[in-house]
Design an enzyme around this catalytic site. Structure first.
Site, mmCIF file in Angstrom:
data_model
loop_
_atom_site.group_PDB
_atom_site.id
_atom_site.type_symbol
_atom_site.label_atom_id
_atom_site.label_comp_id
_atom_site.label_asym_id
_atom_site.label_seq_id
_atom_site.Cartn_x
_atom_site.Cartn_y
_atom_site.Cartn_z
ATOM 1 C CB CYS A 31 41.617 71.423 137.436
ATOM 2 S SG CYS A 31 40.446 72.667 136.857
ATOM 3 C CG HIS A 79 40.539 80.533 135.243
ATOM 4 N ND1 HIS A 79 41.830 80.645 135.728
ATOM 5 C CD2 HIS A 79 40.444 79.277 134.722
ATOM 6 C CE1 HIS A 79 42.478 79.511 135.484
ATOM 7 N NE2 HIS A 79 41.661 78.673 134.870
ATOM 8 C CB CYS A 101 44.783 76.600 134.591
ATOM 9 S SG CYS A 101 43.577 76.478 133.284
HETATM 10 C C1 LIG Z 1 31.126 79.455 129.147
HETATM 11 C C2 LIG Z 1 31.659 80.420 128.082
HETATM 12 C C3 LIG Z 1 31.715 79.724 126.717
HETATM 13 C C4 LIG Z 1 30.675 81.598 128.001
HETATM 14 O O1 LIG Z 1 31.208 82.543 127.149
HETATM 15 P P1 LIG Z 1 30.316 83.782 126.660
HETATM 16 O O2 LIG Z 1 29.129 83.280 125.931
HETATM 17 O O3 LIG Z 1 31.222 84.742 125.991
HETATM 18 O O4 LIG Z 1 29.860 84.357 128.075
HETATM 19 P P2 LIG Z 1 28.965 85.591 128.408
HETATM 20 O O5 LIG Z 1 29.582 86.303 129.562
HETATM 21 O O6 LIG Z 1 28.650 86.384 127.180
HETATM 22 O O7 LIG Z 1 27.654 84.904 128.954
HETATM 23 C C5 LIG Z 1 26.742 84.246 128.088
HETATM 24 C C6 LIG Z 1 25.337 84.635 128.472
HETATM 25 O O8 LIG Z 1 25.119 84.187 129.815
HETATM 26 C C7 LIG Z 1 24.709 85.286 130.633
HETATM 27 N N1 LIG Z 1 25.285 85.070 131.972
HETATM 28 C C8 LIG Z 1 26.559 84.729 132.278
HETATM 29 N N2 LIG Z 1 26.680 84.623 133.605
HETATM 30 C C9 LIG Z 1 25.470 84.872 134.133
HETATM 31 C C10 LIG Z 1 24.991 84.911 135.463
HETATM 32 N N3 LIG Z 1 25.763 84.648 136.498
HETATM 33 N N4 LIG Z 1 23.685 85.191 135.660
HETATM 34 C C11 LIG Z 1 22.875 85.461 134.590
HETATM 35 N N5 LIG Z 1 23.282 85.453 133.318
HETATM 36 C C12 LIG Z 1 24.580 85.163 133.102
HETATM 37 C C13 LIG Z 1 25.288 86.498 129.932
HETATM 38 O O9 LIG Z 1 24.578 87.667 130.280
HETATM 39 C C14 LIG Z 1 25.120 86.139 128.489
HETATM 40 O O10 LIG Z 1 23.786 86.382 128.134
HETATM 41 P P3 LIG Z 1 23.390 86.873 126.658
HETATM 42 O O11 LIG Z 1 23.814 85.749 125.726
HETATM 43 O O12 LIG Z 1 21.924 87.055 126.734
HETATM 44 O O13 LIG Z 1 24.165 88.124 126.423
HETATM 45 C C15 LIG Z 1 33.072 80.949 128.444
HETATM 46 O O14 LIG Z 1 33.011 81.803 129.559
HETATM 47 C C16 LIG Z 1 34.045 79.821 128.713
HETATM 48 O O15 LIG Z 1 34.529 79.178 127.793
HETATM 49 N N6 LIG Z 1 34.361 79.574 130.012
HETATM 50 C C17 LIG Z 1 35.296 78.542 130.377
HETATM 51 C C18 LIG Z 1 36.707 79.063 130.286
HETATM 52 C C19 LIG Z 1 37.706 77.957 130.377
HETATM 53 O O16 LIG Z 1 37.561 76.898 129.796
HETATM 54 N N7 LIG Z 1 38.771 78.213 131.122
HETATM 55 C C20 LIG Z 1 39.783 77.236 131.354
HETATM 56 C C21 LIG Z 1 39.350 76.383 132.436
HETATM 57 S S1 LIG Z 1 40.376 74.986 132.588
#
Ligand SMILES: CC(C)(COP(=O)(O)OP(=O)(O)OC[C@H]1O[C@@H](n2cnc3c(N)ncnc32)[C@H](O)[C@@H]1OP(=O)(O)O)[C@@H](O)C(=O)NCCC(=O)NCCS
Length: 404
Positions: free
Chosen positions: A378, A347, A94
């Site tokens: 981080c 991100h 990152c």
């Molecule tokens: C958390 C994570 C697994 C989610 O991935 P995803 O399932 O593809 O995410 P989506 O955008 O499809 O969101 C999942 C659901 O939450 C809902 N959602 C997401 N943000 C929302 C919000 N702010 N308000 C309402 N609903 C929300 C989406 O609409 C979706 O709903 P659905 O399943 O009914 O379609 C992924 O974003 C992730 O791994 N994040 C961390 C990244 C990371 O580790 N980066 C490095 C950091 S060190």
């Protein structure tokens, strides 16, 4: 050898797309996004001719495919920088882009070059996190790290365990405010100034990517409450209180203060110092705490001296813990992420560090009374990075100043 003052003259990023087929960068190469950023930095600063750029440093977590072959060199050639411009790539996950900036700045400070471009890119659609990595089996066999350490979401769940007073409701509240702040900053036209629009081919034909795809201004606390916790059954970390999976590139133009003066450029901020620190891989989100403490110890400054903080929100829990450790006001201390953060912007790993600095640069212009600003984040497998900048825009001016 006496270190020379290093200044940041300008910075720009692409909009951040959603990773995957629905993202606007799905058919766009990562190195072309880097080229867009380099060309835009030069377009905005015509006093800097391509021949003057001596070093081109880029961070990327996955260094293969369209992010391979030493991006610093490939993107220099593709962007029309002269053959004489050297380039290299770095990886600190990152903090890859942050590290590219501090590497380039260190070269400038020590007299290895006068002008450099540095940044970070991540096309998480083309290169899903860790997809082609082959972690040494000893990591797990010898219990050097637990299995959790390789899933960033699980490390965030671990932070909730370590700080049980930071609840899911607090993480959601923080995320709600992050979304609101980004929505307000977009409404006020602030974020648009940090972006270079890029015309890209998509399934819907040619479109202009000129706005981040990830923000969800319609987010409500009730909506956040109902989301699944993909990293642990009945856990605390959701898609709503995490950063997303994204594509994007960000870069900055660095030089000696002396050079900026000679070229008639207005430097925006001066590098004061930087520090990186390691923590246990299982709680990687804690990293910015020790890296910031180390930075303060080395510069003799403290959080009381810092008027603006740009912290990369990998996960809300990690941002909240940072706030608690440094006595910042929950859920939205006015000093921290005033225009929101990665929970809304997204991100794209190595691209996020320079984004923090670019936002700091624009915020400094609006806040001439602020002297010091911090960019911190981080890093997977347990690190933190912190970079301290001094505001050189000490008279009130619109933040669109540099040729935008
Ligand atoms: C958390 C994570 C697994 C989610 O991935 P995803 O399932 O593809 O995410 P989506 O955008 O499809 O969101 C999942 C659901 O939450 C809902 N959602 C997401 N943000 C929302 C919000 N702010 N308000 C309402 N609903 C929300 C989406 O609409 C979706 O709903 P659905 O399943 O009914 O379609 C992924 O974003 C992730 O791994 N994040 C961390 C990244 C990371 O580790 N980066 C490095 C950091 S060190």
């Amino acid at each position: 050898m006496q270190a020379r003052d290093v200044v940041l003259v300008d910075g720009i990023r692409t909009a951040f797309g959603k990773a995957g087929e629905k993202g606007f960068f799905w058919f766009t190469r990562a190195d072309d996004m880097v080229v867009k950023v380099i060309r835009e930095l030069l377009r905005r600063n015509p006093q800097v001719t391509p021949e003057m750029v001596e070093e081109n440093v880029w961070g990327a977590t996955t260094q293969e495919g369209d992010q391979g072959l030493t991006l610093g060199r490939t993107s220099a050639i593709l962007a029309g920088l002269p053959d004489a411009c050297s380039g290299f790539s770095v990886d600190r996950m990152c903090a890859g882009g942050m590290t590219a900036v501090t590497c380039a700045a260190a070269e400038i400070a020590l007299g290895a070059c006068d002008i450099a471009i540095a940044g970070g890119v991540e096309h998480m659609g083309h290169h899903p996190m860790g997809a082609t990595a082959e972690p040494n089996p000893r990591f797990l066999a010898d219990r050097l790290v637990s299995e959790d350490a390789l899933s960033m979401g699980k490390t965030a769940e671990n932070l909730h365990d370590m700080f049980p007073e930071v609840t899911k409701e607090m993480a959601d509240e923080y995320a709600y405010h992050a979304q609101q702040k980004v929505a307000r900053a977009y409404q006020a036209g602030k974020i648009q100034r940090t972006l270079v629009p890029m015309t890209v081919y998509t399934k819907e034909g040619w479109v202009v990517a000129d706005r981040d795809q990830q923000p969800r201004p319609e987010t409500t606390m009730d909506g956040l409450k109902t989301l699944k916790t993909p990293f642990r059954v009945q856990g605390n970390v959701t898609a709503g209180n995490s950063s997303g999976l994204n594509d994007g590139a960000s870069g900055v133009l660095l030089m000696t203060a002396d050079k900026a003066g000679k070229l008639g450029l207005t430097p925006r901020m001066k590098l004061v110092g930087f520090a990186y620190a390691g923590v246990k891989a299982e709680i990687m989100g804690y990293g910015p705490v020790p890296s910031t403490k180390k930075l303060f110890a080395r510069t003799g400054l403290s959080m009381n001296d810092v008027g603006l903080i740009e912290l990369n929100e990998a996960f809300a829990v990690q941002a909240i813990i940072f706030m608690r450790e440094f006595g910042l006001k929950f859920p939205d201390d006015p000093r921290m992420n005033p225009w929101g953060g990665s929970i809304a912007f997204g991100h794209p790993l190595a691209a996020s560090g320079p984004r923090l600095m670019i936002q700091l640069m624009h915020q400094f212009a609006e806040r001439p009374e602020v002297r010091y600003g911090l960019a911190t984040m981080c890093v997977g497998l347990g690190q933190g990075g912190s970079v301290l900048w001094e505001n050189l825009q000490t008279t009130a001016q619109p933040s669109a100043a540099a040729g935008a």
